[in-house]
Scaffold this active site. Structure first.
Site, PDB file in Angstrom:
ATOM      1  N   ASP A  35      96.452   8.860  77.120  1.00  0.00           N
ATOM      2  CA  ASP A  35      97.613   7.968  75.783  1.00  0.00           C
ATOM      3  C   ASP A  35      96.475   7.618  74.617  1.00  0.00           C
ATOM      4  OD1 ASP A  35     100.456   6.704  76.271  1.00  0.00           O
ATOM      5  OD2 ASP A  35      99.326   6.225  74.710  1.00  0.00           O
ATOM      6  N   GLY A  40     102.137   3.057  73.225  1.00  0.00           N
ATOM      7  CA  GLY A  40     102.013   2.561  74.706  1.00  0.00           C
ATOM      8  C   GLY A  40     101.079   1.289  74.717  1.00  0.00           C
ATOM      9  N   ALA A  79     103.988  12.293  75.447  1.00  0.00           N
ATOM     10  CA  ALA A  79     103.219  11.882  74.322  1.00  0.00           C
ATOM     11  C   ALA A  79     104.010  12.488  72.872  1.00  0.00           C
ATOM     12  CB  ALA A  79     101.657  12.273  74.281  1.00  0.00           C
ATOM     13  N   TYR A 149     113.063  15.169  64.582  1.00  0.00           N
ATOM     14  CA  TYR A 149     112.572  14.616  66.106  1.00  0.00           C
ATOM     15  C   TYR A 149     113.324  15.789  67.097  1.00  0.00           C
ATOM     16  CZ  TYR A 149     112.727  12.472  70.624  1.00  0.00           C
ATOM     17  OH  TYR A 149     112.855  12.004  71.729  1.00  0.00           O
ATOM     18  N   ASP A 290     123.966   8.957  63.326  1.00  0.00           N
ATOM     19  CA  ASP A 290     124.294   8.731  64.587  1.00  0.00           C
ATOM     20  C   ASP A 290     125.837   9.536  64.964  1.00  0.00           C
ATOM     21  OD1 ASP A 290     122.798   6.958  65.682  1.00  0.00           O
ATOM     22  OD2 ASP A 290     123.644   4.950  64.787  1.00  0.00           O
TER      23      ASP A 290
HETATM   24  N1  UFG Z   1     123.061   0.396  67.639  1.00  0.00           N
HETATM   25  C1  UFG Z   1     123.780  -0.401  66.968  1.00  0.00           C
HETATM   26  N2  UFG Z   1     122.648  -1.706  66.644  1.00  0.00           N
HETATM   27  C2  UFG Z   1     121.471  -1.891  67.045  1.00  0.00           C
HETATM   28  C3  UFG Z   1     120.922  -0.582  67.466  1.00  0.00           C
HETATM   29  C4  UFG Z   1     121.660   0.422  67.896  1.00  0.00           C
HETATM   30  O1  UFG Z   1     124.859  -0.560  66.789  1.00  0.00           O
HETATM   31  O2  UFG Z   1     120.835  -2.741  66.455  1.00  0.00           O
HETATM   32  C5  UFG Z   1     123.927   1.503  68.226  1.00  0.00           C
HETATM   33  C6  UFG Z   1     123.512   2.949  67.542  1.00  0.00           C
HETATM   34  O3  UFG Z   1     124.144   2.971  66.280  1.00  0.00           O
HETATM   35  C7  UFG Z   1     124.057   3.971  68.702  1.00  0.00           C
HETATM   36  C8  UFG Z   1     123.713   2.909  69.902  1.00  0.00           C
HETATM   37  O4  UFG Z   1     123.620   1.624  69.545  1.00  0.00           O
HETATM   38  O5  UFG Z   1     125.232   4.351  68.682  1.00  0.00           O
HETATM   39  C9  UFG Z   1     122.497   3.343  70.712  1.00  0.00           C
HETATM   40  O6  UFG Z   1     121.467   3.505  69.645  1.00  0.00           O
HETATM   41  P1  UFG Z   1     119.832   3.449  70.306  1.00  0.00           P
HETATM   42  O7  UFG Z   1     118.974   3.355  69.036  1.00  0.00           O
HETATM   43  O8  UFG Z   1     119.747   2.621  71.542  1.00  0.00           O
HETATM   44  O9  UFG Z   1     119.742   5.075  70.694  1.00  0.00           O
HETATM   45  P2  UFG Z   1     120.319   6.336  70.244  1.00  0.00           P
HETATM   46  O10 UFG Z   1     121.488   6.766  70.636  1.00  0.00           O
HETATM   47  O11 UFG Z   1     120.057   6.310  68.670  1.00  0.00           O
HETATM   48  O12 UFG Z   1     119.010   7.132  70.514  1.00  0.00           O
HETATM   49  C10 UFG Z   1     118.651   7.644  71.981  1.00  0.00           C
HETATM   50  C11 UFG Z   1     117.276   7.931  72.092  1.00  0.00           C
HETATM   51  C12 UFG Z   1     116.706   8.883  71.034  1.00  0.00           C
HETATM   52  C13 UFG Z   1     117.492  10.266  71.408  1.00  0.00           C
HETATM   53  C14 UFG Z   1     118.966  10.070  71.095  1.00  0.00           C
HETATM   54  C15 UFG Z   1     119.645  11.289  71.087  1.00  0.00           C
HETATM   55  O13 UFG Z   1     116.712   6.430  71.826  1.00  0.00           O
HETATM   56  O14 UFG Z   1     115.154   9.229  71.649  1.00  0.00           O
HETATM   57  O15 UFG Z   1     119.336   8.831  71.785  1.00  0.00           O
HETATM   58  O16 UFG Z   1     120.540  11.386  70.255  1.00  0.00           O
HETATM   59  F1  UFG Z   1     116.803  10.926  70.531  1.00  0.00           F
END
Ligand code: UFG
Length: 342
Positions: A35, A40, A79, A149, A290
């Site tokens: 790593d 990390g 990683a 990504y 999203d």
């Molecule tokens: N959200 C909010 N407010 C915040 C953060 C997140 O409303 O402050 C919402 C986001 O819009 C989303 C949900 O909460 O609807 C989850 O968001 P996250 O950022 O926790 O996770 P994501 O779904 O965006 O992303 C996750 C993984 C990624 C992966 C993705 C697949 O973290 O690595 O799912 O789409 F690629």
């Protein structure tokens, strides 16, 4: 007696990688963590694992790793750069670095005789058109990467396909939905934090005034996005099951989730119950990229490998995350201060 297999875990100081390294140690494997500590934490690496600090962009560092550990027999590759949003601003970190780092690792590993590989992949492969969102996503759904990504992970998945044909590499691609949760001693600690559950718990800890809900005008029952939250310890078990089945199965792609979706508002409500804190929330604009709904069908890995998530409810997951955040409000920095490790 034959010594246990030695498994290389790249990114084993990161969130999902360190949980998996610990699970491998607990299952009796020898573990080498490689790593660069970009995201990390040294303190997250299990004490029983060998830690090597290095970067996959540095081919001589990878060669030295295999010189020191010629008996590595399988690789779990975590990683990488991992943020969907960042990848829309800095696409080459993903389209170039994620892909070329994986190629560096694979080229050297294959030359050293490794033939088992587990890839940390993502639900971001499934940015389906709005009219197809909602039904649980199976492995045979069309792949539509949602960002550089997701595209970088798909490129590595395809690279693995060729390496299987050419070198007989056996591999599994594990596409996680929303990894989350913790234990009292190990948890999620990103800088900056962008994920919903840790952000909500930071509000409960008084570290943020409120959580911003990214849009409440989605076509879902309460208007907020629906996601499939899956505990990191359950993901770790899936990696071990997949690695142990590779000799028999050869090549597999599995979607990993609980199969049940929860909205952003439901996550906040659950965290209010678990923490006893009001957790103020304000509605803001949508976050670019999203999808409204992302829920996995994990029927394939359940049927083929007998994988059964232990944390089946959102409440159990949020409780486990709170166990970590409430004991370590500043993440691994608290552990440095206390001199804890692994
Ligand atoms: N959200 C909010 N407010 C915040 C953060 C997140 O409303 O402050 C919402 C986001 O819009 C989303 C949900 O909460 O609807 C989850 O968001 P996250 O950022 O926790 O996770 P994501 O779904 O965006 O992303 C996750 C993984 C990624 C992966 C993705 C697949 O973290 O690595 O799912 O789409 F690629």
């Amino acid at each position: 007696m034959k010594p246990p297999d030695k498994v290389l875990v790249t990114g084993g100081a990161g969130y999902i990688g360190s949980f998996t390294a610990q699970a491998l140690v607990d299952a009796g494997y020898q573990v080498v963590v490689f790593d660069n500590l970009y995201q990390g934490h040294r303190e997250a690496v299990p004490q029983a694992a060998t830690f090597v600090q290095g970067d996959l962009a540095d081919r001589s560092a990878i060669a030295a790793l295999f010189d020191a550990h010629p008996d590595i027999s399988a690789i779990m590759h975590f990683a990488s750069y991992t943020l969907v949003g960042e990848s829309m601003h800095k696409p080459f970190l993903y389209l170039r670095d994620n892909v070329s780092n994986a190629a560096n690792l694979l080229e050297i590993a294959i030359a050293r005789g490794v033939r088992r590989f587990i890839l940390s992949s993502t639900a971001n492969l499934f940015d389906l058109p709005v009219d197809q969102q909602g039904a649980p996503i199976r492995e045979d759904c069309p792949v539509v990467p949602g960002s550089p990504y997701g595209e970088s992970k798909y490129a590595i998945e395809r690279m693995l396909g060729w390496l299987n044909r050419i070198y007989g590499l056996k591999y599994a691609c594990l596409r996680y939905f929303n990894a989350c949760g913790g234990t009292p001693d190990r948890g999620e600690d990103h800088e900056p934090e962008t994920h919903l559950i840790p952000i909500v718990l930071q509000v409960a800890l008084g570290q943020r005034p409120h959580v911003v809900i990214f849009g409440d005008d989605y076509p879902t029952p309460d208007g907020t996005c629906i996601r499939d939250y899956i505990h990191v310890e359950d993901l770790a078990q899936a990696h071990i099951l997949a690695m142990e089945a590779l000799d028999e199965l050869g090549v597999r792609h599995y979607n990993l989730g609980n199969g049940q979706g929860y909205s952003v508002r439901q996550v906040i409500e659950t965290a209010r119950r678990v923490t006893g804190h009001p957790i103020p929330a304000v509605v803001g604009p949508r976050r670019a990229g999203d999808p409204a709904v992302l829920v996995a069908s994990s029927e394939a890995i359940r049927r083929e490998l007998g994988w059964t998530p232990r944390y089946a409810s959102l409440e159990a997951i949020v409780r486990s995350a709170w166990a970590w955040h409430s004991r370590h409000p500043h993440g691994y920095r608290d552990r440095y201060a206390q001199g804890e490790q692994g």
